[in-house]
Scaffold this motif. Structure first.
Motif, PDB file in Angstrom:
ATOM      1  N   ALA A  99       6.068   6.715 -16.156  1.00  0.00           N
ATOM      2  CA  ALA A  99       6.119   5.405 -16.268  1.00  0.00           C
ATOM      3  C   ALA A  99       5.951   4.582 -14.918  1.00  0.00           C
ATOM      4  O   ALA A  99       5.546   3.401 -15.063  1.00  0.00           O
ATOM      5  CB  ALA A  99       7.339   4.933 -17.166  1.00  0.00           C
ATOM      6  N   VAL A 100       6.120   5.255 -13.912  1.00  0.00           N
ATOM      7  CA  VAL A 100       5.937   4.742 -12.515  1.00  0.00           C
ATOM      8  C   VAL A 100       4.611   5.285 -11.935  1.00  0.00           C
ATOM      9  O   VAL A 100       3.695   4.417 -11.352  1.00  0.00           O
ATOM     10  CB  VAL A 100       7.023   5.137 -11.545  1.00  0.00           C
ATOM     11  N   ARG A 101       4.272   6.550 -12.221  1.00  0.00           N
ATOM     12  CA  ARG A 101       3.169   6.895 -11.697  1.00  0.00           C
ATOM     13  C   ARG A 101       1.690   6.404 -12.183  1.00  0.00           C
ATOM     14  O   ARG A 101       0.609   5.975 -11.539  1.00  0.00           O
ATOM     15  CB  ARG A 101       2.976   8.611 -11.876  1.00  0.00           C
ATOM     16  N   ARG A 102       1.768   5.915 -13.650  1.00  0.00           N
ATOM     17  CA  ARG A 102       0.385   5.601 -14.188  1.00  0.00           C
ATOM     18  C   ARG A 102       0.072   4.113 -13.733  1.00  0.00           C
ATOM     19  O   ARG A 102      -0.944   3.919 -13.532  1.00  0.00           O
ATOM     20  CB  ARG A 102       0.478   5.823 -15.696  1.00  0.00           C
ATOM     21  N   PRO A 103       1.155   3.354 -13.871  1.00  0.00           N
ATOM     22  CA  PRO A 103       0.625   1.949 -13.544  1.00  0.00           C
ATOM     23  C   PRO A 103       0.419   1.852 -12.039  1.00  0.00           C
ATOM     24  O   PRO A 103      -0.370   0.982 -11.618  1.00  0.00           O
ATOM     25  CB  PRO A 103       2.229   1.254 -13.854  1.00  0.00           C
ATOM     26  N   ALA A 104       1.040   2.637 -10.867  1.00  0.00           N
ATOM     27  CA  ALA A 104       0.523   2.531  -9.542  1.00  0.00           C
ATOM     28  C   ALA A 104      -0.939   3.020  -9.449  1.00  0.00           C
ATOM     29  O   ALA A 104      -1.667   2.339  -8.612  1.00  0.00           O
ATOM     30  CB  ALA A 104       1.448   3.531  -8.842  1.00  0.00           C
ATOM     31  N   GLY A 105      -1.149   4.021 -10.202  1.00  0.00           N
ATOM     32  CA  GLY A 105      -2.633   4.257  -9.946  1.00  0.00           C
ATOM     33  C   GLY A 105      -3.529   3.443 -10.602  1.00  0.00           C
ATOM     34  O   GLY A 105      -4.693   3.148  -9.774  1.00  0.00           O
ATOM     35  N   ASP A 106      -2.895   2.750 -11.709  1.00  0.00           N
ATOM     36  CA  ASP A 106      -3.952   1.638 -12.268  1.00  0.00           C
ATOM     37  C   ASP A 106      -3.975   0.349 -11.347  1.00  0.00           C
ATOM     38  O   ASP A 106      -5.047  -0.013 -11.178  1.00  0.00           O
ATOM     39  CB  ASP A 106      -3.284   1.205 -13.600  1.00  0.00           C
ATOM     40  N   GLU A 107      -2.918   0.038 -10.878  1.00  0.00           N
ATOM     41  CA  GLU A 107      -2.918  -0.950  -9.726  1.00  0.00           C
ATOM     42  C   GLU A 107      -3.806  -0.804  -8.682  1.00  0.00           C
ATOM     43  O   GLU A 107      -4.604  -1.812  -7.961  1.00  0.00           O
ATOM     44  CB  GLU A 107      -1.533  -1.274  -9.421  1.00  0.00           C
ATOM     45  N   ILE A 108      -3.528   0.317  -8.059  1.00  0.00           N
ATOM     46  CA  ILE A 108      -4.538   0.831  -7.004  1.00  0.00           C
ATOM     47  C   ILE A 108      -6.127   0.391  -6.982  1.00  0.00           C
ATOM     48  O   ILE A 108      -6.755  -0.027  -6.592  1.00  0.00           O
ATOM     49  CB  ILE A 108      -4.522   2.131  -6.407  1.00  0.00           C
ATOM     50  N   LEU A 109      -6.596   1.042  -8.415  1.00  0.00           N
ATOM     51  CA  LEU A 109      -7.854   1.003  -8.838  1.00  0.00           C
ATOM     52  C   LEU A 109      -8.284  -0.559  -9.265  1.00  0.00           C
ATOM     53  O   LEU A 109      -9.387  -0.706  -9.309  1.00  0.00           O
ATOM     54  CB  LEU A 109      -8.090   1.834  -9.877  1.00  0.00           C
TER      55      LEU A 109
ATOM     56  N   ARG B  22       0.756  -1.198  -0.125  1.00  0.00           N
ATOM     57  CA  ARG B  22      -0.041  -0.174  -0.141  1.00  0.00           C
ATOM     58  C   ARG B  22       0.788   1.182   0.011  1.00  0.00           C
ATOM     59  O   ARG B  22       0.626   2.298  -0.765  1.00  0.00           O
ATOM     60  CB  ARG B  22      -0.938  -0.019   1.204  1.00  0.00           C
ATOM     61  N   ALA B  23       1.772   1.168   0.880  1.00  0.00           N
ATOM     62  CA  ALA B  23       2.658   2.356   1.092  1.00  0.00           C
ATOM     63  C   ALA B  23       3.636   2.653  -0.212  1.00  0.00           C
ATOM     64  O   ALA B  23       3.781   3.836  -0.585  1.00  0.00           O
ATOM     65  CB  ALA B  23       3.655   2.456   2.112  1.00  0.00           C
ATOM     66  N   ASP B  24       4.007   1.620  -1.008  1.00  0.00           N
ATOM     67  CA  ASP B  24       4.844   1.891  -2.232  1.00  0.00           C
ATOM     68  C   ASP B  24       3.784   2.294  -3.503  1.00  0.00           C
ATOM     69  O   ASP B  24       4.422   3.298  -3.863  1.00  0.00           O
ATOM     70  CB  ASP B  24       5.500   0.466  -2.515  1.00  0.00           C
ATOM     71  N   LEU B  25       2.640   1.795  -3.326  1.00  0.00           N
ATOM     72  CA  LEU B  25       1.768   2.478  -4.316  1.00  0.00           C
ATOM     73  C   LEU B  25       1.407   3.731  -4.179  1.00  0.00           C
ATOM     74  O   LEU B  25       1.381   4.708  -5.293  1.00  0.00           O
ATOM     75  CB  LEU B  25       0.708   1.498  -4.382  1.00  0.00           C
TER      76      LEU B  25
END
Length: 238
Positions: free
Chosen positions: A154-164, A141-144
């Motif tokens: 390239a890091v921000r977008r996949p993180a947001g997608d993974e959270i959702l 959770r903290a990493d995302l």
């Protein structure tokens, strides 16, 4: 015999009639038709081109939607195959193997991994495994949440997608998102990303931390009109 002046007048009248013939109804119609027909053709061509462009845009949008649906379906199939691969080590009596599987599924299974690990964190027969699973969930959770503030899209977008995909109903993720945003109050991109993700998460999960979310959204609105356009409606829903 008519006087000379009268003959000149008649000749002048005839010349004027020849030079400027009288316009009857058909003459006027022909003139108007010669002007209107090209204009009508041009207008029809404009309408056709506009309709054709609109149809192409709609067709492209439908094709893009279909492509995204196919990609989502492929991802689901891939996820299902991976779940089967990880089930044996997750159910293994070997704690070391189970810990490795827990760590792997949180990354390899963005849709189903969090729920599988959450189940182990409360129901595994080993208290040590339960604690390990809970710790891995917390770290992920903290990493995302922190990744939403990374300098690289390239890091921000996949993180947001993974959270959702895997955490949208997780109330603790909401708390971690707010905590990360409070650590980076001057990061305009990160603040916008956080508000965007929060606005797409399940409302009950967000409402669980209403006391922290509402002040954050109020502050985030000052980030700019784009952020305010997401923050204000979510704050009103809470």
């Amino acid at each position: 015999m008519a006087p000379e002046s009268t003959v000149e007048e008649r000749l002048s009248s005839i010349e004027k009639r020849i030079a400027v013939p009288r316009k009857d109804v058909w003459d006027i119609f022909n003139i108007l038709a010669s002007l209107l027909i090209p204009a009508t053709i041009a207008l029809a061509g404009h309408w056709y081109a506009e309709a054709s462009a609109k149809a192409q845009t709609e067709s492209a949008a439908k094709a893009a939607d279909a492509s995204r649906a196919v990609q989502a379906a492929d991802a689901k199939v891939h996820q299902a195959a991976l779940v089967g691969t990880f089930m044996e080590p997750l159910l293994s009596a070997d704690p070391a193997k189970k810990r490795l599987a827990i760590r792997a599924v949180l990354i390899a299974l963005p849709d189903d991994g969090p729920s599988l690990v959450k189940e182990l964190s409360v129901s595994d027969t080993s208290v040590a495994v339960q604690r390990f699973a809970a710790a891995e969930l917390s770290d992920r959770r903290a990493d995302l949440a922190e990744a939403l503030f990374d300098a690289s899209p390239a890091v921000r977008r996949p993180a947001g997608d993974e959270i959702l995909r895997g955490w949208r109903a997780d109330a603790q993720m909401v708390a971690d998102l707010i905590a990360a945003a409070r650590r980076h109050p001057r990061d305009a991109n990160g603040i916008y990303n956080t508000v965007s993700v929060l606005s797409q998460m399940d409302l009950p999960a967000v409402a669980t931390h209403r006391a922290e979310v509402i002040p954050f959204l109020r502050d985030a609105a000052a980030n700019g009109p784009s952020t305010a356009a997401l923050a204000d409606p979510l704050r009103n829903r809470l």
